[in-house]
Scaffold this motif. Sequence first.
Motif, mmCIF file in Angstrom:
data_model
loop_
_atom_site.group_PDB
_atom_site.id
_atom_site.type_symbol
_atom_site.label_atom_id
_atom_site.label_comp_id
_atom_site.label_asym_id
_atom_site.label_seq_id
_atom_site.Cartn_x
_atom_site.Cartn_y
_atom_site.Cartn_z
ATOM 1 N N ASP A 1 7.584 1.538 -0.471
ATOM 2 C CA ASP A 1 8.644 2.552 -0.387
ATOM 3 C C ASP A 1 8.052 3.952 -0.519
ATOM 4 O OD1 ASP A 1 10.649 0.626 -0.139
ATOM 5 O OD2 ASP A 1 11.090 0.607 -2.295
ATOM 6 N N TYR B 1 4.194 -3.601 1.760
ATOM 7 C CA TYR B 1 5.347 -4.503 1.838
ATOM 8 C C TYR B 1 4.888 -5.948 2.031
ATOM 9 C CZ TYR B 1 8.617 -0.561 2.409
ATOM 10 O OH TYR B 1 9.367 0.567 2.237
ATOM 11 N N LYS C 1 11.839 -5.543 4.340
ATOM 12 C CA LYS C 1 11.457 -4.140 4.530
ATOM 13 C C LYS C 1 10.322 -4.019 5.541
ATOM 14 C CE LYS C 1 12.925 -2.372 0.068
ATOM 15 N NZ LYS C 1 12.528 -1.629 -1.138
#
Length: 185
Positions: free
Chosen positions: A51, A66, A74
């Motif tokens: 993120d 991820y 994601k």
Amino acid sequence: YVEAINLYMKGGMPGKAAQVIIRNDITQPLQLLDTVANNLSRAGMHAGAGDFYERLDDLPRALDSYIRGHAYRKATELARRSFPGRVVELQEQWGDYLVSQKQIDMAINHYIEAKVYQKAIEAALNARQYSRALQLVDVVDSTISRQYYKQLATYYEDARQWELAERCYVSADQPQLAVEMHTKQ
């Protein structure tokens, strides 16, 4: 804020440091932001690091984070937006991960998305979703499907679903087994 971030980093709390950065929309110094992201990864907070990298517009590192954190939803969303060539590969990895976590039902759909039908069939058989396995076997190449048709025929024979068992035996190029099944009835 920079001092608070540094203190969180010294205290071994990169998640808290990242929260301060995100809440206050801090974009400088870049070296500090990179250090926070690296420490998130080192702390095993790969999805959070992803993120963070995505927020810093470092998309390749975000995708890698991820994947390392098994945040495949994601990763797939990011890949659809920025790396379309990797979507199929990620779907297969997601399916493999779900199988390793004993979430076989969910893995089937990801294998289908990745067009890895053999893994999808095996997952369906392991999940005892025989009708779904039969649907998948019907669409794959006949050289691959024969072995699965025989497995399905055996299941359907044991379940006393004679018509489906017969169809599967014939599709497996073993009509003699269908005849034997009918004579045993």
